[in-house]
Design a protein around this motif. Sequence first.
Motif, PDB file in Angstrom:
ATOM      1  N   ASN A   2      25.690  24.872 -26.801  1.00 16.01           N
ATOM      2  CA  ASN A   2      26.050  23.494 -27.113  1.00 16.01           C
ATOM      3  C   ASN A   2      27.546  23.301 -26.949  1.00 16.01           C
ATOM      4  OD1 ASN A   2      23.528  22.473 -27.769  1.00 16.01           O
ATOM      5  ND2 ASN A   2      23.640  23.195 -29.862  1.00 16.01           N
ATOM      6  N   ASN A   3      27.903  22.243 -26.270  1.00 16.12           N
ATOM      7  CA  ASN A   3      29.301  21.842 -26.172  1.00 16.12           C
ATOM      8  C   ASN A   3      29.499  20.674 -27.115  1.00 16.12           C
ATOM      9  OD1 ASN A   3      30.134  23.725 -24.219  1.00 16.12           O
ATOM     10  ND2 ASN A   3      29.158  22.515 -22.633  1.00 16.12           N
ATOM     11  N   SER A   4      30.352  20.861 -28.081  1.00 13.35           N
ATOM     12  CA  SER A   4      30.516  19.901 -29.168  1.00 13.35           C
ATOM     13  C   SER A   4      31.715  18.994 -28.984  1.00 13.35           C
ATOM     14  CB  SER A   4      30.688  20.651 -30.497  1.00 13.35           C
ATOM     15  OG  SER A   4      29.571  21.461 -30.768  1.00 13.35           O
ATOM     16  N   ALA A   5      31.650  17.852 -29.679  1.00 18.69           N
ATOM     17  CA  ALA A   5      32.779  16.943 -29.839  1.00 18.69           C
ATOM     18  C   ALA A   5      32.673  16.363 -31.244  1.00 18.69           C
ATOM     19  CB  ALA A   5      32.756  15.830 -28.806  1.00 18.69           C
ATOM     20  N   VAL A   6      33.822  16.048 -31.832  1.00 23.33           N
ATOM     21  CA  VAL A   6      33.863  15.418 -33.152  1.00 23.33           C
ATOM     22  C   VAL A   6      34.106  13.926 -32.972  1.00 23.33           C
ATOM     23  CG1 VAL A   6      35.086  15.282 -35.362  1.00 23.33           C
ATOM     24  CG2 VAL A   6      34.752  17.508 -34.256  1.00 23.33           C
ATOM     25  N   ARG A  40      39.964  21.323 -33.053  1.00 30.40           N
ATOM     26  CA  ARG A  40      41.033  21.521 -32.062  1.00 30.40           C
ATOM     27  C   ARG A  40      41.305  23.008 -31.841  1.00 30.40           C
ATOM     28  NH1 ARG A  40      43.224  17.490 -35.471  1.00 30.40           N
ATOM     29  NH2 ARG A  40      42.881  15.429 -34.582  1.00 30.40           N
ATOM     30  N   LYS A  41      41.263  23.781 -32.920  1.00 30.97           N
ATOM     31  CA  LYS A  41      41.482  25.224 -32.814  1.00 30.97           C
ATOM     32  C   LYS A  41      40.398  25.878 -31.955  1.00 30.97           C
ATOM     33  CE  LYS A  41      42.577  29.193 -35.694  1.00 30.97           C
ATOM     34  NZ  LYS A  41      42.724  29.720 -37.053  1.00 30.97           N
ATOM     35  N   SER A  42      39.183  25.310 -32.000  1.00 36.80           N
ATOM     36  CA  SER A  42      38.059  25.809 -31.205  1.00 36.80           C
ATOM     37  C   SER A  42      37.971  25.129 -29.849  1.00 36.80           C
ATOM     38  CB  SER A  42      36.746  25.584 -31.966  1.00 36.80           C
ATOM     39  OG  SER A  42      36.732  26.309 -33.165  1.00 36.80           O
ATOM     40  N   LEU A 100      32.947  15.380 -20.286  1.00 40.33           N
ATOM     41  CA  LEU A 100      33.294  16.620 -20.996  1.00 40.33           C
ATOM     42  C   LEU A 100      32.102  17.564 -21.148  1.00 40.33           C
ATOM     43  CD1 LEU A 100      35.530  15.012 -23.780  1.00 40.33           C
ATOM     44  CD2 LEU A 100      36.310  16.340 -21.796  1.00 40.33           C
ATOM     45  N   ASN A 101      30.941  17.164 -20.625  1.00 37.97           N
ATOM     46  CA  ASN A 101      29.718  17.960 -20.717  1.00 37.97           C
ATOM     47  C   ASN A 101      29.310  18.241 -22.170  1.00 37.97           C
ATOM     48  OD1 ASN A 101      27.518  19.204 -19.455  1.00 37.97           O
ATOM     49  ND2 ASN A 101      28.512  21.219 -19.530  1.00 37.97           N
ATOM     50  N   ILE A 102      29.417  17.226 -23.015  1.00 35.93           N
ATOM     51  CA  ILE A 102      29.102  17.345 -24.437  1.00 35.93           C
ATOM     52  C   ILE A 102      27.622  17.085 -24.667  1.00 35.93           C
ATOM     53  CG2 ILE A 102      29.550  16.366 -26.740  1.00 35.93           C
ATOM     54  CD1 ILE A 102      31.976  17.878 -25.461  1.00 35.93           C
ATOM     55  N   ASN A 103      26.989  17.897 -25.522  1.00 41.84           N
ATOM     56  CA  ASN A 103      25.603  17.642 -25.904  1.00 41.84           C
ATOM     57  C   ASN A 103      25.375  17.758 -27.413  1.00 41.84           C
ATOM     58  OD1 ASN A 103      25.730  20.406 -26.190  1.00 41.84           O
ATOM     59  ND2 ASN A 103      24.342  20.854 -24.505  1.00 41.84           N
ATOM     60  N   GLU A 174      31.770  22.916 -44.406  1.00 42.77           N
ATOM     61  CA  GLU A 174      31.903  24.387 -44.359  1.00 42.77           C
ATOM     62  C   GLU A 174      30.917  25.022 -43.379  1.00 42.77           C
ATOM     63  OE1 GLU A 174      34.049  26.182 -46.625  1.00 42.77           O
ATOM     64  OE2 GLU A 174      34.850  24.188 -47.050  1.00 42.77           O
ATOM     65  N   ASP A 175      29.809  24.304 -43.096  1.00 41.20           N
ATOM     66  CA  ASP A 175      28.730  24.874 -42.277  1.00 41.20           C
ATOM     67  C   ASP A 175      28.677  24.341 -40.858  1.00 41.20           C
ATOM     68  OD1 ASP A 175      27.868  26.393 -44.470  1.00 41.20           O
ATOM     69  OD2 ASP A 175      26.616  24.753 -45.210  1.00 41.20           O
ATOM     70  N   ILE A 176      29.713  23.638 -40.433  1.00 39.90           N
ATOM     71  CA  ILE A 176      29.720  23.079 -39.086  1.00 39.90           C
ATOM     72  C   ILE A 176      29.752  24.198 -38.065  1.00 39.90           C
ATOM     73  CG2 ILE A 176      31.075  21.759 -37.407  1.00 39.90           C
ATOM     74  CD1 ILE A 176      31.995  20.038 -39.733  1.00 39.90           C
ATOM     75  N   ILE A 177      28.951  24.006 -37.033  1.00 39.71           N
ATOM     76  CA  ILE A 177      28.896  24.963 -35.934  1.00 39.71           C
ATOM     77  C   ILE A 177      29.544  24.304 -34.718  1.00 39.71           C
ATOM     78  CG2 ILE A 177      27.388  26.275 -34.424  1.00 39.71           C
ATOM     79  CD1 ILE A 177      25.295  26.142 -36.757  1.00 39.71           C
ATOM     80  N   PHE A 178      30.606  24.915 -34.222  1.00 39.29           N
ATOM     81  CA  PHE A 178      31.285  24.424 -33.038  1.00 39.29           C
ATOM     82  C   PHE A 178      30.798  25.218 -31.824  1.00 39.29           C
ATOM     83  CE2 PHE A 178      34.473  23.428 -36.337  1.00 39.29           C
ATOM     84  CZ  PHE A 178      34.638  22.079 -36.068  1.00 39.29           C
ATOM     85  N   ASN A 179      30.359  24.495 -30.784  1.00 42.48           N
ATOM     86  CA  ASN A 179      30.001  25.110 -29.502  1.00 42.48           C
ATOM     87  C   ASN A 179      29.099  26.321 -29.626  1.00 42.48           C
ATOM     88  OD1 ASN A 179      31.448  23.179 -28.195  1.00 42.48           O
ATOM     89  ND2 ASN A 179      33.302  24.397 -28.080  1.00 42.48           N
ATOM     90  N   ASP A 180      28.018  26.158 -30.349  1.00 39.88           N
ATOM     91  CA  ASP A 180      27.035  27.227 -30.531  1.00 39.88           C
ATOM     92  C   ASP A 180      25.677  26.588 -30.692  1.00 39.88           C
ATOM     93  OD1 ASP A 180      27.020  29.964 -30.445  1.00 39.88           O
ATOM     94  OD2 ASP A 180      27.940  30.240 -32.400  1.00 39.88           O
ATOM     95  N   LYS A 181      24.663  27.388 -30.838  1.00 39.59           N
ATOM     96  CA  LYS A 181      23.313  26.850 -31.084  1.00 39.59           C
ATOM     97  C   LYS A 181      23.222  26.345 -32.504  1.00 39.59           C
ATOM     98  CE  LYS A 181      20.372  28.557 -27.679  1.00 39.59           C
ATOM     99  NZ  LYS A 181      19.656  27.491 -27.083  1.00 39.59           N
ATOM    100  N   LEU A 182      22.551  25.202 -32.667  1.00 39.47           N
ATOM    101  CA  LEU A 182      22.326  24.649 -34.009  1.00 39.47           C
ATOM    102  C   LEU A 182      21.261  25.430 -34.733  1.00 39.47           C
ATOM    103  CD1 LEU A 182      22.360  20.798 -33.449  1.00 39.47           C
ATOM    104  CD2 LEU A 182      24.110  22.197 -34.460  1.00 39.47           C
TER     105      LEU A 182
END
Length: 182
Positions: A2-6, A40-42, A100-103, A174-182
């Motif tokens: 997964n490619n994430s965006a906030v 941003r750090k990720s 940005l190829n976000i999903n 605290e449990d947000i997953i950045f750019n990984d599988k949900l």
Amino acid sequence: MNNSAVLVIDMQRGLFDVTPSPYNTDKVIQVINNVTKKARKSKVPVLFIHHERKEGVLEYKSEGWNLLPELYVVNGDYKVQKTTSDSFLNTKLESILKALNINNLIVCGYASEFCVDTTVRSAAALGYDVQLVGDAHTTCEKEHLSAKDIITHHNSTLSNMTSFEALIKAVSSEDIIFNDKL
């Protein structure tokens, strides 16, 4: 992967300059700042959504239209203007996300029962997985329901929607997953 965006929705001066202010405003701002800093750090893009009207407190580029000064915004963050509760309707949001190829969207902001809810549902209908940051969206007190109950209701209701192929899940910051599988 997964490619994430906030997406930070409608955290604007004119919407928060009310008495009483939206529920838990200081904490929500702090959590949003923590989420966007981690994003941003990720290397996850951050998009700030602005609601605007032709006149009044949310008139384009007016003081009320501006983001809250406590929000941490950096060069490189995206800005999207909208005129309805749906951050996708007649905006450049989807074209930015596609470029940005976000999903996967990480959603926070104001107001839980209006723009946050509508944007989350629209995102899922368009095929985006959504992590609704359960401790980073807010609203004002209503005659019929407290703001806290509105937030709780939307965290539960949206997380239990199964009519979309996309996944909607309310998560703690605290449990947000950045750019990984949900």
